[in-house]
Motif scaffolding. Structure first.
Motif, PDB file in Angstrom:
ATOM      1  N   ARG A  55       0.843  -1.184   0.000  1.00  0.00           N
ATOM      2  CA  ARG A  55       0.000   0.000   0.000  1.00  0.00           C
ATOM      3  C   ARG A  55       0.879   1.236   0.000  1.00  0.00           C
ATOM      4  O   ARG A  55       1.668   1.450   0.929  1.00  0.00           O
ATOM      5  N   LEU A  56       0.735   2.046  -1.034  1.00  0.00           N
ATOM      6  CA  LEU A  56       1.483   3.278  -1.163  1.00  0.00           C
ATOM      7  C   LEU A  56       0.675   4.450  -0.616  1.00  0.00           C
ATOM      8  O   LEU A  56      -0.551   4.459  -0.699  1.00  0.00           O
ATOM      9  N   SER A  57       1.380   5.424  -0.076  1.00  0.00           N
ATOM     10  CA  SER A  57       0.756   6.642   0.422  1.00  0.00           C
ATOM     11  C   SER A  57       1.401   7.851  -0.223  1.00  0.00           C
ATOM     12  O   SER A  57       2.596   7.846  -0.523  1.00  0.00           O
ATOM     13  N   CYS A  58       0.610   8.886  -0.429  1.00  0.00           N
ATOM     14  CA  CYS A  58       1.103  10.150  -0.962  1.00  0.00           C
ATOM     15  C   CYS A  58       0.530  11.271  -0.119  1.00  0.00           C
ATOM     16  O   CYS A  58      -0.691  11.484  -0.118  1.00  0.00           O
ATOM     17  N   ALA A  59       1.397  11.969   0.584  1.00  0.00           N
ATOM     18  CA  ALA A  59       0.994  13.105   1.399  1.00  0.00           C
ATOM     19  C   ALA A  59       1.212  14.384   0.610  1.00  0.00           C
ATOM     20  O   ALA A  59       2.305  14.618   0.087  1.00  0.00           O
ATOM     21  N   VAL A  60       0.182  15.199   0.524  1.00  0.00           N
ATOM     22  CA  VAL A  60       0.206  16.433  -0.252  1.00  0.00           C
ATOM     23  C   VAL A  60       0.080  17.617   0.683  1.00  0.00           C
ATOM     24  O   VAL A  60      -0.787  17.637   1.557  1.00  0.00           O
ATOM     25  N   SER A  61       0.924  18.610   0.494  1.00  0.00           N
ATOM     26  CA  SER A  61       0.833  19.844   1.255  1.00  0.00           C
ATOM     27  C   SER A  61       0.923  21.035   0.319  1.00  0.00           C
ATOM     28  O   SER A  61       1.492  20.945  -0.768  1.00  0.00           O
ATOM     29  N   GLY A  62       0.353  22.154   0.744  1.00  0.00           N
ATOM     30  CA  GLY A  62       0.460  23.384  -0.010  1.00  0.00           C
ATOM     31  C   GLY A  62      -0.474  23.502  -1.196  1.00  0.00           C
ATOM     32  O   GLY A  62      -0.244  24.351  -2.066  1.00  0.00           O
ATOM     33  N   SER A  63      -1.526  22.687  -1.259  1.00  0.00           N
ATOM     34  CA  SER A  63      -2.476  22.741  -2.358  1.00  0.00           C
ATOM     35  C   SER A  63      -3.900  22.662  -1.836  1.00  0.00           C
ATOM     36  O   SER A  63      -4.134  22.277  -0.695  1.00  0.00           O
ATOM     37  N   ILE A  64      -4.842  23.035  -2.705  1.00  0.00           N
ATOM     38  CA  ILE A  64      -6.260  22.858  -2.390  1.00  0.00           C
ATOM     39  C   ILE A  64      -6.618  21.435  -2.784  1.00  0.00           C
ATOM     40  O   ILE A  64      -7.239  21.167  -3.816  1.00  0.00           O
TER      41      ILE A  64
ATOM     42  N   SER B 260      -8.603  18.946  -1.780  1.00  0.00           N
ATOM     43  CA  SER B 260      -9.906  18.300  -1.826  1.00  0.00           C
ATOM     44  C   SER B 260     -10.671  18.520  -3.125  1.00  0.00           C
ATOM     45  O   SER B 260     -11.573  17.740  -3.438  1.00  0.00           O
ATOM     46  N   ILE B 261     -10.338  19.541  -3.889  1.00  0.00           N
ATOM     47  CA  ILE B 261     -11.073  19.835  -5.120  1.00  0.00           C
ATOM     48  C   ILE B 261     -10.376  19.320  -6.372  1.00  0.00           C
ATOM     49  O   ILE B 261     -10.919  19.452  -7.472  1.00  0.00           O
ATOM     50  N   TYR B 262      -9.221  18.733  -6.228  1.00  0.00           N
ATOM     51  CA  TYR B 262      -8.444  18.264  -7.367  1.00  0.00           C
ATOM     52  C   TYR B 262      -8.517  16.757  -7.517  1.00  0.00           C
ATOM     53  O   TYR B 262      -8.515  16.022  -6.534  1.00  0.00           O
ATOM     54  N   ALA B 263      -8.559  16.308  -8.760  1.00  0.00           N
ATOM     55  CA  ALA B 263      -8.321  14.900  -9.025  1.00  0.00           C
ATOM     56  C   ALA B 263      -6.868  14.570  -8.690  1.00  0.00           C
ATOM     57  O   ALA B 263      -5.981  15.414  -8.824  1.00  0.00           O
ATOM     58  N   MET B 264      -6.639  13.344  -8.259  1.00  0.00           N
ATOM     59  CA  MET B 264      -5.289  12.883  -7.958  1.00  0.00           C
ATOM     60  C   MET B 264      -5.046  11.556  -8.648  1.00  0.00           C
ATOM     61  O   MET B 264      -5.977  10.804  -8.937  1.00  0.00           O
TER      62      MET B 264
ATOM     63  N   ARG C  47      -8.659   8.075  -1.408  1.00  0.00           N
ATOM     64  CA  ARG C  47      -8.154   9.324  -0.857  1.00  0.00           C
ATOM     65  C   ARG C  47      -8.824   9.628   0.465  1.00  0.00           C
ATOM     66  O   ARG C  47      -9.960   9.226   0.720  1.00  0.00           O
ATOM     67  N   ASP C  48      -8.100  10.352   1.302  1.00  0.00           N
ATOM     68  CA  ASP C  48      -8.602  10.834   2.568  1.00  0.00           C
ATOM     69  C   ASP C  48      -8.373  12.336   2.568  1.00  0.00           C
ATOM     70  O   ASP C  48      -7.263  12.803   2.818  1.00  0.00           O
ATOM     71  N   ASN C  49      -9.415  13.082   2.259  1.00  0.00           N
ATOM     72  CA  ASN C  49      -9.265  14.527   2.134  1.00  0.00           C
ATOM     73  C   ASN C  49      -8.914  15.204   3.462  1.00  0.00           C
ATOM     74  O   ASN C  49      -8.247  16.238   3.472  1.00  0.00           O
TER      75      ASN C  49
END
Length: 115
Positions: free
Chosen positions: A19-28, A30-34, A71-73
């Motif tokens: 199971r891979l995880s990707c932590a995102v910071s500095g962006s909006i 919840s409104i973007y496709a990933m 995803r976990d917003n």
């Protein structure tokens, strides 16, 4: 400043799971496709799985039925559950937004499937 930090890769035998995880910071976030991308040696980077802000998912044919993107917003995190892994899944895996591509990619996480 957007930062993408991938983790969870490793060495597994064929048929195994990661199971891979990707932590995102500095962006909006919840409104973007990933999406999850991968790049094998000598090959072009390809999008393998994507998820919209509403939770709709899509996959390339070669991973359908084996991979699940989620995803976990609340945590600004996207996951890739990989089951029934095959040697051809070996690659460096990255996350990014297919709809709002960030120019600065993360370091990726190495997935190696071998005996």
């Amino acid at each position: 400043q957007v930062q993408l930090v991938e983790s969870g890769g490793g060495l597994v035998q064929p048929g195994g799971s990661l199971r891979l995880s990707c932590a995102v910071s500095g962006s909006i976030f919840s409104i973007y496709a990933m999406g999850w991308y991968r790049q094998a040696p000598g090959k072009q980077r390809e999008l393998v799985a994507a998820i919209t802000s509403d939770g709709s998912t899509d996959y390339i044919d070669s991973v359908k039925g084996r991979f699940t993107i989620s995803r976990d917003n609340a945590k600004n995190t996207v996951y890739l559950q990989m089951n029934s892994l095959k040697p051809e899944d070996t690659a460096v895996y990255y996350c990014n937004s297919p709809s709002h591509m960030h120019s600065e990619w993360g370091q990726g996480t190495q997935v190696t499937v071998s005996l």
